[in-house]
Design a protein around this motif. Structure first.
Motif, PDB file in Angstrom:
ATOM      1  N   GLU A 198       0.862  -1.184   0.000  1.00 27.12           N
ATOM      2  CA  GLU A 198       0.000   0.000   0.000  1.00 27.12           C
ATOM      3  C   GLU A 198       0.899   1.235   0.000  1.00 27.12           C
ATOM      4  N   VAL A 199       0.855   1.981  -1.085  1.00 27.59           N
ATOM      5  CA  VAL A 199       1.674   3.185  -1.240  1.00 27.59           C
ATOM      6  C   VAL A 199       0.735   4.329  -1.593  1.00 27.59           C
ATOM      7  N   ASN A 200       0.866   5.447  -0.871  1.00 23.00           N
ATOM      8  CA  ASN A 200      -0.023   6.579  -1.140  1.00 23.00           C
ATOM      9  C   ASN A 200       0.793   7.862  -1.193  1.00 23.00           C
ATOM     10  N   PRO A 201       0.750   8.580  -2.314  1.00 20.82           N
ATOM     11  CA  PRO A 201       1.467   9.844  -2.403  1.00 20.82           C
ATOM     12  C   PRO A 201       0.857  10.942  -1.534  1.00 20.82           C
ATOM     13  N   ASP A 202      -0.354  10.715  -1.029  1.00 16.56           N
ATOM     14  CA  ASP A 202      -0.981  11.642  -0.082  1.00 16.56           C
ATOM     15  C   ASP A 202      -0.630  11.174   1.326  1.00 16.56           C
ATOM     16  N   TYR A 203       0.290  11.894   1.979  1.00 14.72           N
ATOM     17  CA  TYR A 203       0.805  11.448   3.278  1.00 14.72           C
ATOM     18  C   TYR A 203      -0.237  11.512   4.384  1.00 14.72           C
ATOM     19  N   THR A 204      -1.389  12.112   4.125  1.00  7.08           N
ATOM     20  CA  THR A 204      -2.443  12.172   5.142  1.00  7.08           C
ATOM     21  C   THR A 204      -3.363  10.950   5.090  1.00  7.08           C
ATOM     22  N   ARG A 205      -3.110  10.061   4.149  1.00  9.80           N
ATOM     23  CA  ARG A 205      -3.927   8.847   4.001  1.00  9.80           C
ATOM     24  C   ARG A 205      -3.067   7.632   4.320  1.00  9.80           C
ATOM     25  N   ARG A 206      -3.486   6.829   5.281  1.00 13.46           N
ATOM     26  CA  ARG A 206      -2.733   5.635   5.685  1.00 13.46           C
ATOM     27  C   ARG A 206      -3.692   4.464   5.842  1.00 13.46           C
ATOM     28  N   PRO A 207      -3.290   3.259   5.421  1.00 13.95           N
ATOM     29  CA  PRO A 207      -4.147   2.087   5.611  1.00 13.95           C
ATOM     30  C   PRO A 207      -4.197   1.685   7.084  1.00 13.95           C
ATOM     31  N   GLU A 208      -5.242   0.981   7.442  1.00 10.04           N
ATOM     32  CA  GLU A 208      -5.350   0.459   8.803  1.00 10.04           C
ATOM     33  C   GLU A 208      -4.364  -0.702   8.976  1.00 10.04           C
ATOM     34  N   PRO A 209      -3.736  -0.831  10.128  1.00 11.03           N
ATOM     35  CA  PRO A 209      -2.848  -1.977  10.354  1.00 11.03           C
ATOM     36  C   PRO A 209      -3.536  -3.324  10.141  1.00 11.03           C
ATOM     37  N   GLU A 210      -4.815  -3.378  10.482  1.00 13.73           N
ATOM     38  CA  GLU A 210      -5.554  -4.646  10.351  1.00 13.73           C
ATOM     39  C   GLU A 210      -5.685  -5.085   8.892  1.00 13.73           C
ATOM     40  N   ASP A 211      -5.505  -4.140   7.962  1.00 12.94           N
ATOM     41  CA  ASP A 211      -5.616  -4.484   6.543  1.00 12.94           C
ATOM     42  C   ASP A 211      -4.562  -5.507   6.121  1.00 12.94           C
ATOM     43  N   MET A 212      -3.478  -5.600   6.888  1.00 13.38           N
ATOM     44  CA  MET A 212      -2.398  -6.517   6.532  1.00 13.38           C
ATOM     45  C   MET A 212      -2.613  -7.929   7.078  1.00 13.38           C
ATOM     46  N   LEU A 213      -3.576  -8.110   7.966  1.00 13.73           N
ATOM     47  CA  LEU A 213      -3.723  -9.411   8.626  1.00 13.73           C
ATOM     48  C   LEU A 213      -4.038 -10.554   7.657  1.00 13.73           C
ATOM     49  N   PRO A 214      -4.890 -10.359   6.636  1.00 17.84           N
ATOM     50  CA  PRO A 214      -5.111 -11.474   5.700  1.00 17.84           C
ATOM     51  C   PRO A 214      -3.820 -11.944   5.028  1.00 17.84           C
ATOM     52  N   ALA A 215      -2.975 -10.997   4.619  1.00 14.17           N
ATOM     53  CA  ALA A 215      -1.700 -11.380   3.987  1.00 14.17           C
ATOM     54  C   ALA A 215      -0.799 -12.079   4.991  1.00 14.17           C
ATOM     55  N   LEU A 216      -0.809 -11.624   6.231  1.00 19.31           N
ATOM     56  CA  LEU A 216       0.026 -12.261   7.255  1.00 19.31           C
ATOM     57  C   LEU A 216      -0.474 -13.668   7.578  1.00 19.31           C
ATOM     58  N   ARG A 217      -1.782 -13.824   7.601  1.00 20.58           N
ATOM     59  CA  ARG A 217      -2.324 -15.184   7.840  1.00 20.58           C
ATOM     60  C   ARG A 217      -1.927 -16.118   6.708  1.00 20.58           C
ATOM     61  N   LYS A 218      -1.987 -15.607   5.481  1.00 20.87           N
ATOM     62  CA  LYS A 218      -1.551 -16.416   4.332  1.00 20.87           C
ATOM     63  C   LYS A 218      -0.075 -16.756   4.467  1.00 20.87           C
ATOM     64  N   ALA A 219       0.740 -15.764   4.853  1.00 18.95           N
ATOM     65  CA  ALA A 219       2.179 -15.991   4.962  1.00 18.95           C
ATOM     66  C   ALA A 219       2.506 -16.986   6.053  1.00 18.95           C
ATOM     67  N   SER A 220       1.726 -16.972   7.130  1.00 22.27           N
ATOM     68  CA  SER A 220       2.033 -17.842   8.265  1.00 22.27           C
ATOM     69  C   SER A 220       1.751 -19.310   7.974  1.00 22.27           C
ATOM     70  N   THR A 221       0.986 -19.590   6.907  1.00 21.30           N
ATOM     71  CA  THR A 221       0.678 -20.971   6.556  1.00 21.30           C
ATOM     72  C   THR A 221       1.633 -21.529   5.513  1.00 21.30           C
ATOM     73  N   VAL A 222       2.528 -20.662   5.000  1.00 26.61           N
ATOM     74  CA  VAL A 222       3.452 -21.067   3.946  1.00 26.61           C
ATOM     75  C   VAL A 222       4.792 -21.458   4.580  1.00 26.61           C
ATOM     76  N   THR A 223       5.301 -22.620   4.221  1.00 21.47           N
ATOM     77  CA  THR A 223       6.632 -23.039   4.686  1.00 21.47           C
ATOM     78  C   THR A 223       7.636 -22.821   3.577  1.00 21.47           C
ATOM     79  N   VAL A 224       8.847 -22.507   3.965  1.00 20.59           N
ATOM     80  CA  VAL A 224       9.915 -22.251   2.985  1.00 20.59           C
ATOM     81  C   VAL A 224      10.982 -23.323   3.104  1.00 20.59           C
TER      82      VAL A 224
END
Length: 224
Positions: A198-224
């Motif tokens: 998530e990249v925003n050229p408007d520095y007054t707009r930021r995503p919620e931290p919780e928005d990353m949880l689905p990606a983190l849950r996906k990452a936590s199930t992947v083994t390397v």
């Protein structure tokens, strides 16, 4: 209250010229112009996206200890937040929101770091003032930010404004280039592939931290 709601409330007071900043609207107009031009430049669209390979990096924490992205990814997924500096109230509110979400990230085996062009002494100040339990790494000259596609040079009229406001970026950053990173948030999987961006050229707009949880849950199930 959500992070964005807090940012919006601060922005409304700031742009209304309320204390403690008491900024005249002519200053706000210059900031709006710079943001609009950065948006129009398309820079954000050229930044790294989900599915891209993240560049590896090693940066120093505020105590001068090198921190390697490869070492962190060996332990689990990595959350990276690019942070403009201790002088930016929007950035500080974002850091506080990330700190509040840190237990959720750690439950999923993830590490969290912030990356800023500011000097170590300013990063220590950021950690102290925002009560952070994660490090801010020093990205001198915004070199790592550039690899993620986030670095941009401030236009001359914005440099002049910052100088008039005594917002001394060369002093904060130990670098006279007058560059900053666009605010960016990334989740990197253990294989080094970006799962969330998530990249925003408007520095007054930021995503919620919780928005990353689905990606983190996906990452936590992947083994390397």
């Amino acid at each position: 209250m959500s992070l964005q709601a807090k940012l919006d409330a601060f922005k409304a007071d700031f742009e209304a010229g309320k204390p403690p900043y008491n900024v005249p609207y002519s200053v706000i107009e210059v900031m709006h112009r710079a943001t609009a031009e950065l948006i129009a430049s398309g820079a954000a669209e050229r930044a790294l996206k989900a599915g891209d390979k993240a560049p590896s990096f090693t940066l120093n924490d505020p105590d001068g200890t090198p921190v390697s992205s490869a070492d962190l990814l060996a332990k689990g997924p990595l959350v990276v937040s690019f942070y403009r500096g201790v002088w930016c109230p929007y950035c500080n509110m974002e850091l506080q929101a990330l700190e509040a979400a840190l237990p959720s990230f750690r439950e999923l085996g993830a590490s969290l770091i912030a990356i800023s062009p500011q000097t170590a002494v300013n990063s220590r100040k950021s950690v102290r003032q925002n009560g952070l339990d994660f490090p801010i790494l020093s990205d001198t000259h915004n070199d790592v930010a550039a690899k993620f596609g986030l670095r941009f040079a401030l236009p001359d009229y914005l440099v002049e404004l910052y100088q008039n406001l005594k917002n001394d970026l060369p002093g904060f950053n130990g670098d006279d280039s007058w560059t900053l990173p666009m605010p960016g948030r990334f989740v990197i999987g253990r294989d080094g592939v970006i799962l969330y961006a998530e990249v925003n050229p408007d520095y007054t707009r930021r995503p919620e931290p919780e928005d990353m949880l689905p990606a983190l849950r996906k990452a936590s199930t992947v083994t390397v």
